[in-house]
Design an enzyme around this catalytic site. Structure first.
Site, PDB file in Angstrom:
ATOM      1  N   HIS A 209       0.886  -1.052   0.036  1.00 24.73           N
ATOM      2  CA  HIS A 209      -0.017  -0.292   0.415  1.00 24.73           C
ATOM      3  C   HIS A 209       0.929   1.248  -0.020  1.00 24.73           C
ATOM      4  O   HIS A 209       0.158   2.746   0.388  1.00 24.73           O
ATOM      5  CB  HIS A 209      -0.613   0.242   1.365  1.00 24.73           C
ATOM      6  CG  HIS A 209      -2.141   0.635   1.367  1.00 24.73           C
ATOM      7  ND1 HIS A 209      -2.108   1.852   2.159  1.00 24.73           N
ATOM      8  CD2 HIS A 209      -3.373   0.898   0.226  1.00 24.73           C
ATOM      9  CE1 HIS A 209      -2.929   2.399   2.094  1.00 24.73           C
ATOM     10  NE2 HIS A 209      -3.688   2.234   1.158  1.00 24.73           N
ATOM     11  N   LYS A 211       3.320   4.853  -1.257  1.00 25.50           N
ATOM     12  CA  LYS A 211       2.871   5.417  -2.276  1.00 25.50           C
ATOM     13  C   LYS A 211       4.675   6.414  -1.591  1.00 25.50           C
ATOM     14  O   LYS A 211       4.667   6.858  -1.104  1.00 25.50           O
ATOM     15  CB  LYS A 211       2.619   5.902  -2.413  1.00 25.50           C
ATOM     16  CG  LYS A 211       0.661   6.391  -2.158  1.00 25.50           C
ATOM     17  CD  LYS A 211       0.244   5.677  -1.336  1.00 25.50           C
ATOM     18  CE  LYS A 211      -1.320   5.108  -1.458  1.00 25.50           C
ATOM     19  NZ  LYS A 211      -2.134   4.637  -0.288  1.00 25.50           N
ATOM     20  N   ASP A 216      17.014  10.659  -7.129  1.00 24.87           N
ATOM     21  CA  ASP A 216      18.696  10.578  -6.837  1.00 24.87           C
ATOM     22  C   ASP A 216      19.190  10.580  -5.180  1.00 24.87           C
ATOM     23  O   ASP A 216      19.837  10.853  -5.247  1.00 24.87           O
ATOM     24  CB  ASP A 216      19.197  12.058  -7.510  1.00 24.87           C
ATOM     25  CG  ASP A 216      19.138  12.406  -8.472  1.00 24.87           C
ATOM     26  OD1 ASP A 216      19.048  11.024  -9.798  1.00 24.87           O
ATOM     27  OD2 ASP A 216      18.454  13.851  -9.070  1.00 24.87           O
ATOM     28  N   HIS A 386      -9.426  11.910   2.092  1.00 23.98           N
ATOM     29  CA  HIS A 386      -8.044  10.270   1.891  1.00 23.98           C
ATOM     30  C   HIS A 386      -7.147  10.443   2.738  1.00 23.98           C
ATOM     31  O   HIS A 386      -6.182   9.259   2.412  1.00 23.98           O
ATOM     32  CB  HIS A 386      -7.830   9.995   0.572  1.00 23.98           C
ATOM     33  CG  HIS A 386      -7.517   8.509   0.918  1.00 23.98           C
ATOM     34  ND1 HIS A 386      -6.150   8.654   0.015  1.00 23.98           N
ATOM     35  CD2 HIS A 386      -7.838   7.602  -0.323  1.00 23.98           C
ATOM     36  CE1 HIS A 386      -6.026   7.418  -0.199  1.00 23.98           C
ATOM     37  NE2 HIS A 386      -7.214   6.727   0.064  1.00 23.98           N
ATOM     38  N   LYS A 388      -4.055  10.433   5.503  1.00 22.02           N
ATOM     39  CA  LYS A 388      -3.255   9.617   6.516  1.00 22.02           C
ATOM     40  C   LYS A 388      -2.615  10.451   7.758  1.00 22.02           C
ATOM     41  O   LYS A 388      -1.682  10.562   7.444  1.00 22.02           O
ATOM     42  CB  LYS A 388      -3.045   8.521   6.313  1.00 22.02           C
ATOM     43  CG  LYS A 388      -4.110   7.141   5.197  1.00 22.02           C
ATOM     44  CD  LYS A 388      -3.596   7.783   3.827  1.00 22.02           C
ATOM     45  CE  LYS A 388      -4.140   6.893   3.349  1.00 22.02           C
ATOM     46  NZ  LYS A 388      -5.723   6.789   3.108  1.00 22.02           N
ATOM     47  N   ASP A 393       0.036  18.093  19.969  1.00 22.11           N
ATOM     48  CA  ASP A 393       1.157  19.101  21.067  1.00 22.11           C
ATOM     49  C   ASP A 393       1.657  19.968  20.605  1.00 22.11           C
ATOM     50  O   ASP A 393       2.796  19.997  21.268  1.00 22.11           O
ATOM     51  CB  ASP A 393       1.584  17.987  22.105  1.00 22.11           C
ATOM     52  CG  ASP A 393       0.609  17.260  22.625  1.00 22.11           C
ATOM     53  OD1 ASP A 393      -0.662  17.590  23.034  1.00 22.11           O
ATOM     54  OD2 ASP A 393       0.922  16.356  23.651  1.00 22.11           O
TER      55      ASP A 393
END
Length: 468
Positions: A209, A211, A216, A386, A388, A393
């Site tokens: 999952h 991405k 370089d 979508h 995450k 704090d």
């Protein structure tokens, strides 16, 4: 006679699985459930267990201990230090479970939504000199993919090495023609855990999952955005897709590259000498402290679950979460409730609906548990959220690919960037609160008055929570 033979073989297989469950089962309740399934559902119980139930931390898909990457960095064994001592427990946890250290003097830019993200990605790709490593769960045909193809053609002609890795299930719609076009221009392509009959039972439930895009070994991207046109144009069902990605320059980008190189080897058996792409030197003296966190079913510990658990438990003032798929296990749910009941400002921001109805029902099945504990729950009305993200704090931010559900925390290969920086946290907190001001704040009394039919659907979907 044949029937008797089949029954005997089935009993032997079932007994072998039962012994394996007793030796390798993690939670007694889950072990008992699988034992009942094996003995009460003829054939189907065994198939379901082989497909969904095996403990991958004991029976690994890949033995990563046998993968040796040349690494010129000495940071793996460095003494840990950080501007904020309260984050030290989380830093040590990540270092201990994944051997990925804290890195210093990185530049981090938070990218909001597809337009800003892809503008930054294409600009960075244009400046590639040595190699491009690109890895996505969803890589699908469309305008974005075509633009990347043309850019890759140009960069290959300039002598840039391009490697592309995609998940076999997440990118099921990627056409053979597009893959062939990539290969014809000189892009090396591998599929991670392809959908094959011989490995169907052992691999279909365990997906990559992640991405990751690294140029370089110096500039890296990670977050929730895939290669799909819906991040630019939206879709008919949910409208605009909103997501958060991150651009990281510095040593942390080198560790994203390390994850790619490992996955590339696992997918195709081809070792890329990591010494060719040494961990990048710091980009600026007063940059940010960043720690990259990889996790997957082959790890000895549920690293991402432990990191989220640590951030929640270490919160002292506030904990803000953006996530579309919050289907918490007992430990995560209890830690969220405990934080809110202890007086910590816990807020969750998610979409009014998800892209899968059963998942939506399952997500909503936990709303009452949040509201009773005093967790503020906001539903974002404008499209699909979508992202995450976890912010706490004014000290720590997590941006990455991992949802707060069993699939991300136990079964998928995931990656998050943990950023320890006060200014970035404050900026992201302000952005979070602005999005909350546009959203609907749920209250317990109104939520409890929802129709009984909806309650039944939510309760039924909740039974599937370990599979979603």
């Amino acid at each position: 006679m044949l029937l008797v033979t089949i029954i005997i073989v089935y009993i032997i297989i079932a007994l072998v699985l039962v012994i394996g469950l007793l030796l390798n089962g993690v939670r007694p309740s889950k072990t008992l459930a699988w034992l009942l399934a094996i003995f009460t559902i003829p054939i189907g119980g065994v198939l379901l267990y082989l497909l969904l139930g095996r403990n991958r931390r004991k029976n690994k898909l890949f033995n990563q201990k046998n993968i040796h990457l040349d690494d010129t960095s000495s940071e793996i064994n460095q003494m840990l230090a950080v501007n904020d001592p309260s984050s030290l427990k989380t830093i040590k946890l990540i270092n201990k479970t994944s051997s990925y250290p804290l890195t210093y003097q990185n530049q981090v830019r938070i990218l909001k939504d597809g337009k800003e993200t892809f503008e930054s990605i294409f600009s960075t790709l244009e400046n590639a000199k040595h190699h491009i490593h690109i890895q996505y769960y969803i890589y699908e045909d469309g305008t974005l993919a075509d633009k990347l193809l043309q850019l890759f053609k140009k960069k290959v002609q300039e002598g840039v090495k391009i490697r592309l890795l995609y998940d076999g299930i997440g990118s099921y719609s990627l056409s053979k023609k597009h893959i062939k076009d990539l290969q014809n221009i000189g892009v090396e392509v591998h599929q991670f855990l392809p959908f094959r009959f011989g490995r169907f039972l052992s691999s279909i439930n365990y997906r990559n999952h992640r991405k990751i895009l690294v140029v370089d070994g110096e500039v890296g991207f990670t977050g929730g955005i895939n290669i799909s046109d819906k991040y630019i144009t939206g879709d008919d069902a949910l409208g605009n897709w909103h997501d958060i990605h991150s651009k990281i320059q510095g040593k942390a980008a080198g560790y994203l590259d390390r994850i790619f190189v490992t996955d590339w080897y696992l997918a195709g058996g081809e070792k890329v000498e990591f010494s060719q792409h040494s961990i990048a030197t710091p980009t600026e003296q007063n940059g940010m402290e960043v720690q990259i966190v990889p996790s997957g079913p082959d790890d000895d510990f549920a690293t991402m679950e432990q990191v989220y658990f640590s951030i929640i438990n270490n919160a002292k003032k506030y904990l803000y979460i953006i996530n579309p798929y919050i289907i918490p296990n007992h430990a995560i749910l209890q830690s969220l409730q405990t934080a809110a009941l202890s007086g910590i400002d816990v807020r969750i921001l998610m979409s009014s609906s998800t892209d899968m109805k059963v998942v939506d029902w399952c997500v909503r099945a936990y709303f009452e548990s949040y509201l009773k504990a005093g967790i503020k729950l906001y539903l974002y009305p404008d499209g699909f959220l979508h992202s995450k993200v976890v912010i706490s704090d004014d000290q720590i931010v997590s941006v990455g690919t991992a949802n707060l559900d069993d699939r991300s925390l136990q079964q998928n290969y995931e990656v998050n960037a943990i950023i320890y920086n006060n200014e970035l946290c404050r900026n992201m907190k302000e952005d979070f609160l602005q999005d909350c001001s546009k959203s609907v704040l749920l209250d317990l009394e109104t939520h409890q008055k929802r129709p009984w039919r909806i309650k039944v659907l939510e309760g039924s979907a909740k039974l599937l929570s370990p599979l979603l």
